[in-house]
Design a protein around this motif. Sequence first.
Motif, PDB file in Angstrom:
ATOM      1  N   VAL A 359      57.982  26.412  55.104  1.00  0.00           N
ATOM      2  CA  VAL A 359      57.516  27.574  54.010  1.00  0.00           C
ATOM      3  C   VAL A 359      56.401  26.869  53.148  1.00  0.00           C
ATOM      4  CG1 VAL A 359      58.132  28.744  51.993  1.00  0.00           C
ATOM      5  CG2 VAL A 359      59.643  28.947  53.857  1.00  0.00           C
ATOM      6  N   ALA A 360      56.642  25.723  52.951  1.00  0.00           N
ATOM      7  CA  ALA A 360      55.726  25.077  52.177  1.00  0.00           C
ATOM      8  C   ALA A 360      54.328  24.861  53.193  1.00  0.00           C
ATOM      9  CB  ALA A 360      56.116  23.371  51.789  1.00  0.00           C
ATOM     10  N   ASP A 361      54.410  24.518  54.379  1.00  0.00           N
ATOM     11  CA  ASP A 361      53.187  24.583  55.017  1.00  0.00           C
ATOM     12  C   ASP A 361      52.629  25.899  55.185  1.00  0.00           C
ATOM     13  OD1 ASP A 361      53.867  21.694  55.588  1.00  0.00           O
ATOM     14  OD2 ASP A 361      54.621  22.103  57.435  1.00  0.00           O
ATOM     15  N   LEU A 362      53.406  27.113  55.330  1.00  0.00           N
ATOM     16  CA  LEU A 362      52.953  28.284  55.640  1.00  0.00           C
ATOM     17  C   LEU A 362      52.134  28.745  54.161  1.00  0.00           C
ATOM     18  CD1 LEU A 362      55.686  29.859  57.764  1.00  0.00           C
ATOM     19  CD2 LEU A 362      53.482  29.124  58.457  1.00  0.00           C
ATOM     20  N   ALA A 363      52.875  28.554  53.261  1.00  0.00           N
ATOM     21  CA  ALA A 363      52.168  28.950  51.773  1.00  0.00           C
ATOM     22  C   ALA A 363      50.875  28.376  51.506  1.00  0.00           C
ATOM     23  CB  ALA A 363      53.365  28.686  50.694  1.00  0.00           C
ATOM     24  N   GLU A 364      50.769  27.079  51.961  1.00  0.00           N
ATOM     25  CA  GLU A 364      49.727  26.319  51.844  1.00  0.00           C
ATOM     26  C   GLU A 364      48.419  26.876  52.737  1.00  0.00           C
ATOM     27  OE1 GLU A 364      50.557  21.819  50.190  1.00  0.00           O
ATOM     28  OE2 GLU A 364      50.362  21.961  52.333  1.00  0.00           O
ATOM     29  N   ALA A 365      48.690  27.253  54.099  1.00  0.00           N
ATOM     30  CA  ALA A 365      47.620  27.607  54.916  1.00  0.00           C
ATOM     31  C   ALA A 365      47.466  29.178  54.668  1.00  0.00           C
ATOM     32  CB  ALA A 365      48.549  27.453  56.068  1.00  0.00           C
ATOM     33  N   TYR A 366      48.418  29.830  54.087  1.00  0.00           N
ATOM     34  CA  TYR A 366      47.859  31.347  54.116  1.00  0.00           C
ATOM     35  C   TYR A 366      48.293  31.982  52.697  1.00  0.00           C
ATOM     36  CZ  TYR A 366      48.544  30.678  59.064  1.00  0.00           C
ATOM     37  OH  TYR A 366      48.381  29.837  60.455  1.00  0.00           O
ATOM     38  N   SER A 367      48.843  31.482  51.645  1.00  0.00           N
ATOM     39  CA  SER A 367      49.093  32.288  50.456  1.00  0.00           C
ATOM     40  C   SER A 367      48.983  31.251  49.165  1.00  0.00           C
ATOM     41  CB  SER A 367      50.530  32.668  50.334  1.00  0.00           C
ATOM     42  OG  SER A 367      50.811  33.581  49.351  1.00  0.00           O
ATOM     43  N   PHE A 368      47.888  30.646  49.079  1.00  0.00           N
ATOM     44  CA  PHE A 368      47.411  29.832  47.748  1.00  0.00           C
ATOM     45  C   PHE A 368      48.333  28.897  47.643  1.00  0.00           C
ATOM     46  CE2 PHE A 368      44.820  33.980  47.606  1.00  0.00           C
ATOM     47  CZ  PHE A 368      43.827  33.434  47.731  1.00  0.00           C
ATOM     48  N   ALA A 369      49.341  28.399  48.381  1.00  0.00           N
ATOM     49  CA  ALA A 369      50.239  27.257  48.017  1.00  0.00           C
ATOM     50  C   ALA A 369      51.246  27.771  46.945  1.00  0.00           C
ATOM     51  CB  ALA A 369      49.470  26.084  47.867  1.00  0.00           C
ATOM     52  N   GLU A 370      51.586  29.188  46.902  1.00  0.00           N
ATOM     53  CA  GLU A 370      52.658  29.532  45.835  1.00  0.00           C
ATOM     54  C   GLU A 370      53.555  30.495  46.672  1.00  0.00           C
ATOM     55  OE1 GLU A 370      51.117  31.134  41.876  1.00  0.00           O
ATOM     56  OE2 GLU A 370      52.182  32.912  42.672  1.00  0.00           O
ATOM     57  N   ILE A 371      54.694  30.196  46.018  1.00  0.00           N
ATOM     58  CA  ILE A 371      55.957  30.726  46.733  1.00  0.00           C
ATOM     59  C   ILE A 371      56.708  31.349  45.815  1.00  0.00           C
ATOM     60  CG2 ILE A 371      58.172  30.591  48.138  1.00  0.00           C
ATOM     61  CD1 ILE A 371      56.829  27.712  48.753  1.00  0.00           C
ATOM     62  N   ARG A 372      57.335  32.610  46.132  1.00  0.00           N
ATOM     63  CA  ARG A 372      58.491  33.270  44.900  1.00  0.00           C
ATOM     64  C   ARG A 372      59.804  33.439  45.551  1.00  0.00           C
ATOM     65  NH1 ARG A 372      54.944  37.187  42.134  1.00  0.00           N
ATOM     66  NH2 ARG A 372      52.694  36.239  42.034  1.00  0.00           N
ATOM     67  N   ALA A 373      60.713  33.023  44.613  1.00  0.00           N
ATOM     68  CA  ALA A 373      61.987  33.429  44.969  1.00  0.00           C
ATOM     69  C   ALA A 373      62.346  34.731  44.156  1.00  0.00           C
ATOM     70  CB  ALA A 373      63.009  32.298  44.404  1.00  0.00           C
ATOM     71  N   THR A 374      63.455  35.407  44.932  1.00  0.00           N
ATOM     72  CA  THR A 374      63.609  36.953  44.534  1.00  0.00           C
ATOM     73  C   THR A 374      65.097  36.955  44.231  1.00  0.00           C
ATOM     74  OG1 THR A 374      64.672  37.662  46.555  1.00  0.00           O
ATOM     75  CG2 THR A 374      62.132  37.848  46.344  1.00  0.00           C
ATOM     76  N   GLN A 375      65.400  38.014  43.304  1.00  0.00           N
ATOM     77  CA  GLN A 375      66.833  38.112  42.980  1.00  0.00           C
ATOM     78  C   GLN A 375      67.770  38.521  44.085  1.00  0.00           C
ATOM     79  OE1 GLN A 375      67.158  41.104  39.859  1.00  0.00           O
ATOM     80  NE2 GLN A 375      66.712  42.602  41.193  1.00  0.00           N
TER      81      GLN A 375
END
Length: 552
Positions: A359-375
């Motif tokens: 997920v870290a790799d994919l976030a860096e490659a495609y989503s400005f290196a940011e991740i959200r956790a959801t409720q």
Amino acid sequence: MYRYNQVDQQLVDERVEQYREQTRRYLAGELSEDAFLALRLMNGLYVQRQAPMLRVAIPYGTFSAQQMRTLAKIARTWDRGYGHFTTRTNIQFNWPKLEEVPDILAELATVQMHAIQTSGNCIRNTTTDPLAGVAADEIEDPRPWCELIRQWSTLHPEFAYLPRKFKIAVSGGPSDRASSRVHDIGLELVRNAEGAMGFKVLVGGGLGRTPFIGQVIREYLEPEELFSYLDAILRVYNLRGRRDNKYKARIKILVAAAGIEQFRAWVEDEWQYSRGGDLRLTQERIDEMKAHFAPFDYVAQAAEDQTFAAALAADSDFRVWVERNTQAHRVAGYRIVHLSLKPLLGAPGDITAQQMDAVADLAEAYSFAEIRATQDQNLVLTDVQQKDLYALWQGLQEASLARTNINTLTDMIVCPGFDFCSLANAKTLNIADQINQVFEDLDYLHDLGDIQLNMSGCINACAHHHVGHIGILGVDKKGEDWYQITLGGSATENAKLGKVLGKAIPADEVAATLKVIVDTYLELRAEGESFLQLVDRLGLAPFKEAVYPALA
């Protein structure tokens, strides 16, 4: 996202060393069990059924790829190779060694993370909409307000020993994706008659043993007075909340007992001492915080991306994933992508160290290196260009994070239950497996439409079963696990509590009972009618008639 300043970092670093010394003293026999209990809870450490459990804070669910890699390192080095995301968007490690927890906290501090106020009778992690900042319908990004609340509430001396734990949620607009109405305080961004942004304030919501939907205490609060008004509510609760009975010590009990009008009068009286004073937020402070959450530099997109269109046409599995696991972004050419942490057979909300790294790799490659956790115990990449969706999907498939069950019956919110939790009455993970096996057919799930299934292993309701479209509560009957079913709950802007269907169901019949319930829905639904809409229209009667003769 917010970055620590020197004061933030110093506070977290000092807390690590304080706890390291407290742990040493406890292990040396210099601190009693009771004395250490309060100290470890201040640092997010519980002792569960099998082992200690460390809960790590992820404020308002936003974190970086670098932080995710650190969580992966912790899972590999100090745990059993995985973590578990919770409904407060935190992550739990279920197998740390007590003597090694200070090392884990030190590692977290290197990437601006901690476990402070993830347990105990204090203000917990403030949660918000996982689509904050990218949803087209929001009034404005609620995360700057969440961060302001975090800074105000962290180690607040007056609110460190409240009658009970205290939870705040902030919703960014008319669509409540933060479950704000089932929180101790819910804040909903609104506009007044002049078009100015402020907050509608709700108080007294909460689930657990005695569930309540929050009530409006103030229709409009100017944003500059956010701290002063929250402070007034907390002061009233701290002074008047019961401390003789932990089951009656939540603010929801105080509000229900006094009535909303009396509670409002108490707050207004208290507020007069702080309103317009030192707690008033300046526009400069507000703007400074909003700058931490400025929109990314989005790339202008062609009106129609031919590569994306070709991939949709050529690959039906990819097309289904786009339809089920992505949604519109406020910027043309981008999509919001949901990552399912609900595998066919696996604990809902769990994620392995290998998946964290992916997920870290994919976030860096495609989503400005940011991740959200959801409720609902999933992850979101909020800013993916359409042209990158196919490559992202392939990466998620390799990591087993692309199951197309988002918002379906098997996208379950499930607490760890009796397998881990010392408070639980019944197991949950085996029931989740049972449900997955019966509802394995994704085409069938997609035809059912959006159904939120929430399952808790005890009355504490950590999985919010009261507000699931279908709620399941595990209960103990003479040493056997039984399960009570509720229908019709919702945690949205139209929040309501589900109603009990009838007598509890034995463990081996839960999935079969759900099959009867959803088949009844399929038989009776009008065109385009959702499960929740049908329950609202017809009530419980047709489901009772179908379920209980079938079990006889």
